[in-house]
Design an enzyme around this catalytic site. Structure first.
Site, PDB file in Angstrom:
ATOM      1  N   HIS A   1      49.305  42.646  41.941  1.00 54.13           N
ATOM      2  CA  HIS A   1      48.795  42.432  43.315  1.00 54.13           C
ATOM      3  C   HIS A   1      47.331  42.874  43.432  1.00 54.13           C
ATOM      4  O   HIS A   1      46.870  43.200  44.523  1.00 54.13           O
ATOM      5  CB  HIS A   1      49.620  43.192  44.364  1.00 54.13           C
ATOM      6  CG  HIS A   1      51.096  43.047  44.198  1.00 54.13           C
ATOM      7  ND1 HIS A   1      51.847  42.119  44.881  1.00 54.13           N
ATOM      8  CD2 HIS A   1      51.963  43.684  43.368  1.00 54.13           C
ATOM      9  CE1 HIS A   1      53.122  42.208  44.514  1.00 54.13           C
ATOM     10  NE2 HIS A   1      53.207  43.144  43.577  1.00 54.13           N
TER      11      HIS A   1
ATOM     12  N   SER B   1      18.805  36.117  41.289  1.00 55.04           N
ATOM     13  CA  SER B   1      18.677  35.472  42.585  1.00 55.04           C
ATOM     14  C   SER B   1      17.192  35.281  42.874  1.00 55.04           C
ATOM     15  O   SER B   1      16.367  36.113  42.499  1.00 55.04           O
ATOM     16  CB  SER B   1      19.319  36.365  43.653  1.00 55.04           C
ATOM     17  OG  SER B   1      18.703  36.123  44.908  1.00 55.04           O
TER      18      SER B   1
ATOM     19  N   LYS C   1      19.861  41.249  41.904  1.00 59.51           N
ATOM     20  CA  LYS C   1      21.088  40.502  41.588  1.00 59.51           C
ATOM     21  C   LYS C   1      21.223  40.140  40.113  1.00 59.51           C
ATOM     22  O   LYS C   1      20.260  39.870  39.420  1.00 59.51           O
ATOM     23  CB  LYS C   1      21.152  39.201  42.407  1.00 59.51           C
ATOM     24  CG  LYS C   1      21.427  39.374  43.872  1.00 59.51           C
ATOM     25  CD  LYS C   1      22.742  40.058  44.176  1.00 59.51           C
ATOM     26  CE  LYS C   1      23.952  39.172  43.961  1.00 59.51           C
ATOM     27  NZ  LYS C   1      24.043  38.072  44.928  1.00 59.51           N
TER      28      LYS C   1
ATOM     29  N   GLU D   1      31.552  31.577  37.090  1.00 57.20           N
ATOM     30  CA  GLU D   1      31.876  30.903  38.361  1.00 57.20           C
ATOM     31  C   GLU D   1      32.045  29.397  38.159  1.00 57.20           C
ATOM     32  O   GLU D   1      32.972  28.779  38.691  1.00 57.20           O
ATOM     33  CB  GLU D   1      30.781  31.171  39.397  1.00 57.20           C
ATOM     34  CG  GLU D   1      30.740  32.625  39.844  1.00 57.20           C
ATOM     35  CD  GLU D   1      29.480  32.917  40.641  1.00 57.20           C
ATOM     36  OE1 GLU D   1      29.543  32.805  41.870  1.00 57.20           O
ATOM     37  OE2 GLU D   1      28.448  33.251  40.044  1.00 57.20           O
TER      38      GLU D   1
END
Ligand code: ARG
Length: 469
Positions: free
Chosen positions: A161, A282, A288, A295
């Site tokens: 979970h 970024s 970043k 992704e």
């Protein structure tokens, strides 16, 4: 008189050329040109068989083969001029063959139709892709097994979970994916086995009256046998669907691993680092470091699953045998299998590059009472408590730690004895995460010694396999 602009291949009874929009919707050359090598391979096998069976002369067959080799080299060198008016790869190749060798080219299409031709080409192409994917997946397994061996005793929290559950080792986590990929490879191999039958010679749908030798062409093209029913031969695309289904499941595995890398990379987790080679920045936030490759790999699963869905919807409800609908089988399949190949390559790169951060993982493994099961097991083993009672006692001790805001091993013996007086100081040995993972020696369990053994067994197997290729 036939209008000169009517199609050279089938325009005998046509007196007008197709409307612009008809030509546009009908043409597949924009995408099926990738099938040219398979198409030429199939045509060469067909011509050789026609000559062997005495259907065409050996001289014509030789001319045809020579001409087809020339066509292939023109395509490979990029000098070939594909024409949309010629619809598809089959007619583009044949038309060029006619320019090169003249009338003999017209004999190639004896006892054959584009229906069995395209079915053969597409099977050959999917088979090649399966072989490429299998090799790529073996490479990824090797990266994962290497990482597993190197991280066999690095402790991390195991989750259920996405809540801390029990400590595991990072190597164990890597090996889980080695196993999943083994099944992905098994599914692709199964699909390959079933697709490896040859539709060539099914002709348009009913077979042919010419004395062809379908066993000969099947063998020449590396198929196990000719397909036994001509209607089935030209009209099913289950081989592509099955491959896409296997590809989808594999892509889902890649997507789950991607998601984990993404989570592990967040500063909140900080379990792993990817070097600059596999991170992006970024344009506005200088701090970043983004896991874009992971992704995109996560997202490609959607695209690949979509391809399966798309072809399934094209095929449902199609009466036997061939319908032009089936031309829509290609783009999605080309795209999906190319996407999966890219994902596997990117994942291999990321896994090789991935640097585990043992301190962060160790600290997280200690939080969240992840050794509570070890405490319950200790009560069962040492105090002979039934597991359900031990679960209850452990729950009360966890609650105590929670109220105090400390970890289990930070409670004093006296505090634990208030819950269960028979607990002794020996209990502390099972409350550490290191001892917890060390104790999980059951087959398939996370103990470092298991992981090392399993990683080495995989490495041996994979390296041997690689040596054979
Ligand atoms: N381009 C077609 C396809 O991809 C080839 C088969 C055409 N057959 C036909 N009967 N029109 O499906």
């Amino acid at each position: 008189m036939t209008d000169k602009s009517a199609n050279k291949m089938w325009g005998g009874r046509f007196s007008m050329s197709p409307a612009e929009i008809m030509e546009e919707i009908n043409a597949s050359i924009g995408f099926d040109k990738v099938l040219a090598p398979q198409d030429i391979r199939g045509s060469k096998a067909h011509a050789a068989m026609l000559a062997e069976a005495g259907i065409i002369t050996k001289t014509d067959a030789r001319e045809i083969a020579k001409g087809l080799d020339q066509v292939l080299s023109e395509i490979e060198s990029g000098s070939f001029n594909f024409s949309r008016a010629l619809e598809d790869v089959h007619m583009n190749v044949e038309s060029r063959l006619r320019d090169l060798i003249g009338p003999a080219s017209g004999r190639l299409h004896t006892a054959r139709s584009r229906n069995d031709q395209v079915a053969t080409d597409f099977r050959l192409w999917v088979r090649d892709q399966i072989d490429g994917l299998d090799a790529a997946l073996a490479g990824l397994q090797l990266e994962l097994a290497r990482k597993a061996e190197a991280t066999a005793s690095i402790v991390m929290p195991g989750f259920t979970h996405l809540q801390p559950a029990q400590p595991v080792t990072f190597g164990h986590h890597m090996l889980a994916y080695v196993e999943m990929i083994a099944r992905d490879r098994g599914r692709l191999a199964d699909a390959r086995k079933r697709l490896n039958e040859c539709p060539l010679g099914s002709a348009a749908l009913a077979g042919t009256s010419f004395p062809i030798d379908r066993h000969m062409t099947a063998q020449a093209l590396g198929f196990e046998r000719p397909m036994a029913n001509s209607l089935d031969g030209v009209s099913d695309r289950d081989f592509a669907l099955e491959t896409l289904a296997a590809a989808t499941i594999c892509a889902i595995h890649m997507s789950r691993l991607s998601e984990e890398i993404i989570i592990w990379m967040t500063p909140q987790f900080g379990f792993v680092k990817l070097s600059d080679k596999f991170s992006t920045g970024s344009s506005i936030m200088p701090q970043k470091r983004n896991p874009d490759a992971a992704e995109l790999s996560r997202a490609k699963a959607g695209r690949i699953a979509g391809a399966f869905q798309s072809l399934a919807m094209v095929m449902k409800g199609l009466p036997l045998a061939y319908s032009k609908d089936m031309q829509e089988d290609k783009e999605v399949t080309f795209d999906a299998l190319a996407s999966l190949k890219l994902v596997i390559a990117a994942m291999s790169g990321m896994i090789g590059d991935l640097k585990p951060m043992p301190d962060a993982m160790r600290a997280a493994a200690g939080r969240g009472y992840s050794t509570a099961t070890d405490l319950a097991d200790w009560l069962v083993r040492e105090l002979k408590m039934p597991f359900r009672d031990a679960h209850h006692v452990t729950g009360a001790i966890v609650k105590l730690a929670e109220t105090k805001g400390c970890d289990l091993d930070a409670l004093s013996l006296e505090e634990m004895q208030k819950v269960e007086p028979r607990i002794t100081k020996a209990v502390f040995s099972v409350l550490s995460v290191e001892n917890s993972v060390k104790s999980r020696t059951s087959y398939g369990g996370t103990a470092p010694q298991n992981v090392t053994k399993m990683a080495r067994a995989w490495l041996k197997k994979l390296e041997k396999e690689r040596g054979k290729v």
